[in-house]
Design a protein around this motif. Structure first.
Motif, PDB file in Angstrom:
ATOM      1  N   ILE A  11       0.844  -1.205   0.000  1.00 50.58           N
ATOM      2  CA  ILE A  11       0.000   0.000   0.000  1.00 50.58           C
ATOM      3  C   ILE A  11       0.870   1.242   0.000  1.00 50.58           C
ATOM      4  O   ILE A  11       0.622   2.189  -0.747  1.00 50.58           O
ATOM      5  CB  ILE A  11      -0.968  -0.014   1.202  1.00 50.58           C
ATOM      6  CG1 ILE A  11      -2.049  -1.070   0.978  1.00 50.58           C
ATOM      7  CG2 ILE A  11      -1.583   1.361   1.431  1.00 50.58           C
ATOM      8  CD1 ILE A  11      -2.907  -1.347   2.194  1.00 50.58           C
ATOM      9  N   ARG A  12       1.901   1.256   0.813  1.00 50.17           N
ATOM     10  CA  ARG A  12       2.806   2.422   0.858  1.00 50.17           C
ATOM     11  C   ARG A  12       3.508   2.594  -0.480  1.00 50.17           C
ATOM     12  O   ARG A  12       3.680   3.716  -0.964  1.00 50.17           O
ATOM     13  CB  ARG A  12       3.819   2.265   1.992  1.00 50.17           C
ATOM     14  CG  ARG A  12       4.737   3.432   2.135  1.00 50.17           C
ATOM     15  CD  ARG A  12       3.989   4.708   2.510  1.00 50.17           C
ATOM     16  NE  ARG A  12       4.907   5.829   2.506  1.00 50.17           N
ATOM     17  CZ  ARG A  12       4.622   7.019   1.989  1.00 50.17           C
ATOM     18  NH1 ARG A  12       3.432   7.260   1.488  1.00 50.17           N
ATOM     19  NH2 ARG A  12       5.508   7.980   2.010  1.00 50.17           N
ATOM     20  N   ARG A  13       3.909   1.496  -1.091  1.00 47.32           N
ATOM     21  CA  ARG A  13       4.565   1.557  -2.402  1.00 47.32           C
ATOM     22  C   ARG A  13       3.614   2.162  -3.444  1.00 47.32           C
ATOM     23  O   ARG A  13       4.019   2.987  -4.264  1.00 47.32           O
ATOM     24  CB  ARG A  13       5.007   0.157  -2.827  1.00 47.32           C
ATOM     25  CG  ARG A  13       5.822   0.137  -4.085  1.00 47.32           C
ATOM     26  CD  ARG A  13       6.478  -1.233  -4.288  1.00 47.32           C
ATOM     27  NE  ARG A  13       6.886  -1.343  -5.655  1.00 47.32           N
ATOM     28  CZ  ARG A  13       6.338  -2.130  -6.559  1.00 47.32           C
ATOM     29  NH1 ARG A  13       5.357  -2.931  -6.230  1.00 47.32           N
ATOM     30  NH2 ARG A  13       6.767  -2.146  -7.790  1.00 47.32           N
TER      31      ARG A  13
ATOM     32  N   ASP B 137       2.063   8.971  -6.257  1.00 41.58           N
ATOM     33  CA  ASP B 137       2.353  10.394  -6.076  1.00 41.58           C
ATOM     34  C   ASP B 137       3.399  10.857  -7.080  1.00 41.58           C
ATOM     35  O   ASP B 137       3.248  11.913  -7.709  1.00 41.58           O
ATOM     36  CB  ASP B 137       2.809  10.661  -4.648  1.00 41.58           C
ATOM     37  CG  ASP B 137       2.905  12.136  -4.325  1.00 41.58           C
ATOM     38  OD1 ASP B 137       2.106  12.937  -4.871  1.00 41.58           O
ATOM     39  OD2 ASP B 137       3.772  12.512  -3.517  1.00 41.58           O
ATOM     40  N   ALA B 138       4.444  10.073  -7.271  1.00 45.17           N
ATOM     41  CA  ALA B 138       5.499  10.448  -8.219  1.00 45.17           C
ATOM     42  C   ALA B 138       4.965  10.518  -9.651  1.00 45.17           C
ATOM     43  O   ALA B 138       5.211  11.496 -10.371  1.00 45.17           O
ATOM     44  CB  ALA B 138       6.665   9.457  -8.135  1.00 45.17           C
TER      45      ALA B 138
ATOM     46  N   ARG C  16      -2.029  16.253  -9.124  1.00 41.07           N
ATOM     47  CA  ARG C  16      -1.910  16.366  -7.671  1.00 41.07           C
ATOM     48  C   ARG C  16      -2.602  15.173  -7.026  1.00 41.07           C
ATOM     49  O   ARG C  16      -3.735  14.847  -7.365  1.00 41.07           O
ATOM     50  CB  ARG C  16      -2.568  17.663  -7.201  1.00 41.07           C
ATOM     51  CG  ARG C  16      -2.641  17.834  -5.691  1.00 41.07           C
ATOM     52  CD  ARG C  16      -3.153  19.216  -5.293  1.00 41.07           C
ATOM     53  NE  ARG C  16      -4.474  19.549  -5.788  1.00 41.07           N
ATOM     54  CZ  ARG C  16      -5.620  19.336  -5.114  1.00 41.07           C
ATOM     55  NH1 ARG C  16      -5.602  18.774  -3.925  1.00 41.07           N
ATOM     56  NH2 ARG C  16      -6.779  19.690  -5.643  1.00 41.07           N
ATOM     57  N   LEU C  17      -1.894  14.519  -6.096  1.00 44.19           N
ATOM     58  CA  LEU C  17      -2.495  13.462  -5.300  1.00 44.19           C
ATOM     59  C   LEU C  17      -3.370  14.139  -4.251  1.00 44.19           C
ATOM     60  O   LEU C  17      -2.880  14.869  -3.404  1.00 44.19           O
ATOM     61  CB  LEU C  17      -1.421  12.607  -4.630  1.00 44.19           C
ATOM     62  CG  LEU C  17      -1.897  11.521  -3.673  1.00 44.19           C
ATOM     63  CD1 LEU C  17      -2.761  10.493  -4.388  1.00 44.19           C
ATOM     64  CD2 LEU C  17      -0.718  10.848  -3.004  1.00 44.19           C
TER      65      LEU C  17
ATOM     66  N   ALA D 216       1.403  -0.384 -14.078  1.00 44.69           N
ATOM     67  CA  ALA D 216       2.531  -1.202 -14.540  1.00 44.69           C
ATOM     68  C   ALA D 216       3.449  -1.546 -13.364  1.00 44.69           C
ATOM     69  O   ALA D 216       4.052  -2.619 -13.336  1.00 44.69           O
ATOM     70  CB  ALA D 216       3.316  -0.468 -15.623  1.00 44.69           C
ATOM     71  N   ALA D 217       3.534  -0.654 -12.387  1.00 45.38           N
ATOM     72  CA  ALA D 217       4.428  -0.855 -11.244  1.00 45.38           C
ATOM     73  C   ALA D 217       3.773  -1.628 -10.102  1.00 45.38           C
ATOM     74  O   ALA D 217       4.454  -2.328  -9.361  1.00 45.38           O
ATOM     75  CB  ALA D 217       4.921   0.498 -10.725  1.00 45.38           C
TER      76      ALA D 217
END
Length: 113
Positions: A9-11, A17-18, A26-27, A54-55
């Motif tokens: 989840i953090r990833r 965000d990036a 904007r997130l 994709a990530a």
């Protein structure tokens, strides 16, 4: 394992965000495995969403139209539709657009993911 789920989840939040910032967006908020972002146009939202899915094994929904931007939240009919697409319909790696997002040809209105 709960710690692996929390790391994933953090990833998602970091990658999302990036990708969002790189596309001029904007997130707006992140909760659990969901992100709500706003972009200047549909193409930017699609590029960011493609990088995110994709990530991270996730799906995304993109909407387009008039919204109420509350700073830490977005409200509007297509916001709800995009959320439903991303959460309930899109499979891993899929980026789905609402009919309004599909028909959008002008960046005059904000776009959200």
């Amino acid at each position: 394992d709960i710690s692996e789920a929390l790391l994933e989840i953090r990833r998602l939040q970091v990658v999302g965000d990036a990708a969002t910032q790189e596309e001029g967006g904007r997130l707006v908020k992140a909760w659990a495995d969901n992100l709500m972002c706003i972009f200047p146009d549909v193409a930017s939202a699609q590029r960011a969403a493609r990088r995110i899915v994709a990530a991270i094994p996730s799906g995304a929904g993109i909407g387009y139209g008039r919204i109420l931007d509350l700073g830490s939240d977005l409200q509007g009919a297509d916001v709800i539709a995009a959320c439903k697409l991303g959460e309930d319909v899109a499979g891993p790696g899929e980026v789905l657009l609402t009919p309004a997002a599909q028909a959008a040809t002008s960046p005059a209105e904000e776009v959200f993911l």
